[in-house]
Design a protein around this motif. Structure first.
Motif, mmCIF file in Angstrom:
data_model
loop_
_atom_site.group_PDB
_atom_site.id
_atom_site.type_symbol
_atom_site.label_atom_id
_atom_site.label_comp_id
_atom_site.label_asym_id
_atom_site.label_seq_id
_atom_site.Cartn_x
_atom_site.Cartn_y
_atom_site.Cartn_z
ATOM 1 N N ASP A 179 0.796 -1.234 0.000
ATOM 2 C CA ASP A 179 0.000 0.000 0.000
ATOM 3 C C ASP A 179 0.832 1.289 0.000
ATOM 4 O O ASP A 179 0.267 2.382 0.130
ATOM 5 N N LYS A 224 -0.335 3.664 -2.622
ATOM 6 C CA LYS A 224 -1.653 4.224 -2.290
ATOM 7 C C LYS A 224 -1.523 5.314 -1.233
ATOM 8 O O LYS A 224 -2.260 6.300 -1.258
ATOM 9 N N SER A 279 -7.320 2.490 -16.192
ATOM 10 C CA SER A 279 -6.721 1.412 -15.405
ATOM 11 C C SER A 279 -7.745 0.950 -14.379
ATOM 12 O O SER A 279 -8.318 1.774 -13.654
ATOM 13 N N GLU A 280 -7.982 -0.355 -14.321
ATOM 14 C CA GLU A 280 -8.950 -0.888 -13.368
ATOM 15 C C GLU A 280 -8.545 -0.554 -11.937
ATOM 16 O O GLU A 280 -9.381 -0.230 -11.090
ATOM 17 N N HIS A 281 -7.246 -0.632 -11.653
ATOM 18 C CA HIS A 281 -6.743 -0.335 -10.312
ATOM 19 C C HIS A 281 -7.110 1.085 -9.904
ATOM 20 O O HIS A 281 -7.648 1.323 -8.810
ATOM 21 N N ARG A 336 -10.866 1.708 -9.369
ATOM 22 C CA ARG A 336 -11.349 1.254 -8.058
ATOM 23 C C ARG A 336 -11.087 2.311 -6.983
ATOM 24 O O ARG A 336 -11.760 2.333 -5.951
#
Length: 241
Positions: free
Chosen positions: A169, A172, A196-198, A201
């Motif tokens: 993380d 993030k 980007s899917e990441h 989300r």
């Protein structure tokens, strides 16, 4: 690379074609160089360089564009807990080149090597020295750089380029702090470039290129926060998660 149909080759000037007429996948032009003035002009017009070693410089303006509006950022309970524990320390613009080099070393699915080539590091380092490229850096309890991101900021827009994480993380955590700064400074958006899917989300959304370019134009009428961001680190100590 030979001249492709409809793909102009850049000359010595810093003039770009209109990004609204880029190819559907976003390819706008090729050639030119990574002179910091040219690169900064590109970002201000919604264009960025992206190419592999051995290829000519390719200039892109994708459609759709992936944008993260600061108020839409989604912090999971686990990430919020990690932010409150403050096991990481977050710094700004202290090790810009190190962040770029770590990002270059990240293996990415479906990509050969990295687009963060030595000449790219040199160009963005020049932008960093001029106060337009910035890094958000995450350090562990032993003061080791374990995550971060970098990008370009002009006006009230931040153009994210890449991130890395050597601890769970950590990237993030860097993004959460960038979003917090974007809110404090009334930045309009963080440009994440390609869907980007990441990142979706985390709250990023696809935006039509014309809408993005309209919103970008508005951000460039503001001064933003140029200069070395290290002087703004005290803002990070005041954040509450």
């Amino acid at each position: 690379m030979s001249d492709g149909p409809g793909i102009p080759r850049l000359g010595f000037d810093h003039i770009f074609p209109n990004p609204r007429f880029a190819m559907p996948e976003g390819l706008l032009a090729y050639g030119g160089d990574l002179n910091p003035d040219r690169v900064l002009m590109a970002y201000r017009r919604g264009i960025f360089p992206w190419y592999n070693e051995g290829d000519p410089i390719l200039w892109w303006s994708p459609d759709p564009r992936l944008l993260l509006y600061p108020d839409d950022f989604k912090i999971s309970r686990s990430l919020r807990k990690k932010l409150r524990q403050k096991r990481f320390s977050v710094k700004l613009d202290r090790n810009f080149v190190s962040v770029m080099r770590h990002c270059a070393d990240v293996p990415r699915h479906g990509q050969r090597g990295s687009w963060i080539l030595p000449e790219v590091v040199e160009a963005y380092s020049s932008l960093h020295d001029r106060g337009f490229a910035h890094s958000v850096e995450v350090y562990d309890e032993e003061s080791r750089l374990v995550g971060g991101l970098y990008g370009v900021s002009t006006g009230t827009a931040f153009f994210g380029e890449s991130m890395f994480s050597l601890a769970p993380d950590a990237s993030k955590v860097a993004l959460a702090h960038l979003v917090a700064l974007a809110k404090i400074w009334d930045f309009a958006f963080i440009d994440c470039q390609i869907p980007s899917e990441h990142l979706m989300r985390l709250g990023a959304v696809r935006v039509d290129r014309n809408r993005f370019l309209d919103e970008l134009e508005s951000t460039q009428t503001e001064l933003g926060v140029p200069g070395n961001w290290q002087e703004h680190e005290t803002l990070l100590s005041r954040l509450e998660w």
